[in-house]
Design a protein around this motif. Sequence first.
Motif, short mmCIF file in Angstrom:
data_model
loop_
_atom_site.label_atom_id
_atom_site.label_comp_id
_atom_site.label_asym_id
_atom_site.label_seq_id
_atom_site.Cartn_x
_atom_site.Cartn_y
_atom_site.Cartn_z
N SER A 146 54.13 78.60 28.32
CA SER A 146 54.07 77.66 27.21
C SER A 146 53.52 76.34 27.74
O SER A 146 53.22 76.22 28.93
CB SER A 146 55.47 77.46 26.62
OG SER A 146 56.35 76.96 27.60
N THR A 147 53.40 75.37 26.86
CA THR A 147 52.96 74.04 27.27
C THR A 147 53.80 73.01 26.52
O THR A 147 54.28 73.30 25.42
CB THR A 147 51.46 73.84 26.97
OG1 THR A 147 50.97 72.70 27.66
CG2 THR A 147 51.19 73.70 25.49
N PRO A 148 54.03 71.83 27.08
CA PRO A 148 54.86 70.84 26.37
C PRO A 148 54.17 70.35 25.09
O PRO A 148 52.97 70.10 25.08
CB PRO A 148 55.00 69.70 27.37
CG PRO A 148 54.74 70.30 28.70
CD PRO A 148 53.71 71.37 28.45
N VAL A 149 54.97 70.22 24.05
CA VAL A 149 54.52 69.65 22.78
C VAL A 149 55.58 68.68 22.30
O VAL A 149 56.64 68.53 22.91
CB VAL A 149 54.27 70.74 21.71
CG1 VAL A 149 53.14 71.66 22.11
CG2 VAL A 149 55.56 71.54 21.44
N LEU A 150 55.29 68.03 21.20
CA LEU A 150 56.23 67.09 20.59
C LEU A 150 56.82 67.76 19.35
O LEU A 150 56.10 68.14 18.44
CB LEU A 150 55.48 65.82 20.20
CG LEU A 150 56.26 64.51 20.19
CD1 LEU A 150 56.73 64.16 21.60
CD2 LEU A 150 55.38 63.39 19.64
N PHE A 151 58.14 67.93 19.33
CA PHE A 151 58.84 68.38 18.14
C PHE A 151 59.49 67.16 17.50
O PHE A 151 60.02 66.29 18.19
CB PHE A 151 59.94 69.39 18.49
CG PHE A 151 59.44 70.71 18.98
CD1 PHE A 151 59.01 71.68 18.08
CD2 PHE A 151 59.41 71.00 20.34
CE1 PHE A 151 58.55 72.91 18.54
CE2 PHE A 151 58.96 72.23 20.80
CZ PHE A 151 58.52 73.19 19.89
N TYR A 152 59.45 67.10 16.18
CA TYR A 152 60.08 65.98 15.49
C TYR A 152 60.74 66.44 14.20
O TYR A 152 60.38 67.48 13.62
CB TYR A 152 59.08 64.86 15.23
CG TYR A 152 57.93 65.21 14.28
CD1 TYR A 152 57.98 64.86 12.94
CD2 TYR A 152 56.81 65.88 14.74
CE1 TYR A 152 56.93 65.17 12.08
CE2 TYR A 152 55.75 66.19 13.90
CZ TYR A 152 55.82 65.83 12.56
OH TYR A 152 54.79 66.16 11.72
N ASN A 153 61.74 65.70 13.78
CA ASN A 153 62.49 66.02 12.58
C ASN A 153 61.87 65.29 11.39
O ASN A 153 61.94 64.05 11.30
CB ASN A 153 63.95 65.58 12.77
CG ASN A 153 64.84 66.02 11.62
OD1 ASN A 153 64.37 66.41 10.56
ND2 ASN A 153 66.15 65.92 11.83
N ARG A 154 61.24 66.04 10.51
CA ARG A 154 60.58 65.42 9.35
C ARG A 154 61.58 64.65 8.50
O ARG A 154 61.24 63.63 7.89
CB ARG A 154 59.89 66.49 8.52
CG ARG A 154 58.73 67.20 9.22
CD ARG A 154 58.19 68.32 8.33
NE ARG A 154 57.24 69.17 9.04
CZ ARG A 154 55.93 68.97 9.05
NH1 ARG A 154 55.41 67.93 8.41
NH2 ARG A 154 55.13 69.79 9.71
N ASN A 155 62.82 65.14 8.42
CA ASN A 155 63.85 64.44 7.64
C ASN A 155 64.11 63.06 8.22
O ASN A 155 64.32 62.08 7.49
CB ASN A 155 65.15 65.25 7.61
CG ASN A 155 65.01 66.53 6.79
OD1 ASN A 155 64.22 66.57 5.85
ND2 ASN A 155 65.77 67.55 7.14
N ALA A 156 64.12 62.97 9.56
CA ALA A 156 64.32 61.68 10.22
C ALA A 156 63.17 60.74 9.92
O ALA A 156 63.37 59.53 9.70
CB ALA A 156 64.47 61.88 11.72
N PHE A 157 61.95 61.28 9.91
CA PHE A 157 60.78 60.45 9.60
C PHE A 157 60.88 59.88 8.19
O PHE A 157 60.58 58.70 7.95
CB PHE A 157 59.49 61.27 9.77
CG PHE A 157 58.93 61.25 11.16
CD1 PHE A 157 59.75 61.37 12.27
CD2 PHE A 157 57.57 61.11 11.38
CE1 PHE A 157 59.24 61.36 13.55
CE2 PHE A 157 57.03 61.09 12.66
CZ PHE A 157 57.88 61.21 13.76
N ARG A 158 61.29 60.71 7.23
CA ARG A 158 61.41 60.23 5.85
C ARG A 158 62.46 59.12 5.77
O ARG A 158 62.26 58.11 5.09
CB ARG A 158 61.80 61.39 4.93
CG ARG A 158 60.73 62.45 4.77
CD ARG A 158 61.10 63.46 3.69
NE ARG A 158 60.13 64.54 3.62
CZ ARG A 158 60.27 65.72 4.22
NH1 ARG A 158 61.37 65.96 4.94
NH2 ARG A 158 59.34 66.64 4.13
N LYS A 159 63.58 59.33 6.46
CA LYS A 159 64.66 58.34 6.45
C LYS A 159 64.18 57.00 7.02
O LYS A 159 64.62 55.93 6.57
CB LYS A 159 65.84 58.88 7.26
CG LYS A 159 67.07 58.00 7.22
CD LYS A 159 68.21 58.64 8.00
CE LYS A 159 69.44 57.72 8.01
NZ LYS A 159 70.56 58.32 8.79
#
Length: 433
Positions: A146-159
């Motif tokens: 695998s390779t490193p990527v960025l995971f993010y919480n869309r709910n957190a972004f909306r908040k």
Amino acid sequence: MYRFRPFLVAACVSVAFSSTAALAAKAPAKASPKKESVAATVEPTLAHNLSPANEARLQAMVERYQRDTGSAIKLVRLEKGAAPATLNLFSRYETSDVLSQGKSFVPLHAMMQKAGSPLKLNLAPQLKAGVIDGRGRLVALPVLYSTPVLFYNRNAFRKAGLDPEKAPKTWFEMQGMLDKLQDAGYACPYTSSWPVWVHIDNVSAISGVPATDAKGGLIFNALPQVKHVAMMATWAKANYFKLYGRLGEASEKFRAGECAIISTDSREYADFEDAKGVELGVAPLPYHDDVYGGRKGSLADGPSLWVGAGKSAAEYKAAAKFVDFLLSPEIQIELVRTYGGLPLTDAARAAVRSRLLKDGNQALEAAYQSLQGNGFAPSLRVADVDRVRLIADEELEAVWGDKKPAKAALDTAVTRGNAVLAAQPLLKKSQPF
């Protein structure tokens, strides 16, 4: 989960043995016992050191193998210092054991050839590091790279008032987002698993600045690396960045919804997609836009399958059958869907992409985007040599814990790490053959 089918041969042998014993008890003493020979089932071993959750997934794969082929393979735990099993699944951080014990292993291509099942695998270029020899032959199988990527919480972004469809492309852009996430109530705006793999090996590669030289020496104390580690120190002081451990400890914090963003292996998509309260977003690892030449490609690495030496021809033949099973198109798709690994060939990638479009596997696309771009792709990675990784982890923690400046820490890490490599020169090799 599949269940093991009863072994009919074993059952028949058991019944036959019981019947023979009963007849022998009734027969006259002078009667000669009937001789029977039953061929023992060849059951190669597969050693691993996976977490309980991933061990359960591997067990399911082994049960499927038995169901589909009628053959068996026995799972055992990897024990430090023990003789290798027939097949050995080593994580990134365990490959230094292989390098220091080369005579305990044999090349994968040699086993497959002798077993009458030569490899016909056109391995994707990004997956070759550490598993091919000077002639391009596979010495191990990169099962779950695998390779490193960025995971993010869309709910957190909306908040936080951020666009859930727009992940940060650069580290500078990310800093502003972390400030807004903190204002929205997140005590952990950003975290990272596998800090040396992400912030030394891959940030170096993406910046086009090597972490190791052509001879296997450590050189990850140049200006771009120092600036990145120093930037992370300012984030730690501002509570934008939280470090929870040296391995995958941070992943549980993201999965629980405590952290809004995490940089970690793309294969963790399989663990994150059903996290409660997390609407998952995935993007390539950010880059520093002030580094000359623009963004380069990230690195692929991960668990690989190595063949133990000193086994019987029958064991190797049975092990080769399992390797062929892993390389089948259906299993390649399953490895991506269930485990998050990268497909091994371009053909497998095409098949996987068409099949997984229905599943919406964002991580696969983000991983391939992150891998794009010509750059320095060293065969030796800092994170792959366990003793060197531990040194680098110590020095990173000193910087991010506000105990040491970034330049001094990276200089010390390089000096200490090179001393380890000088004492054990075999560790500078990407593979032992």
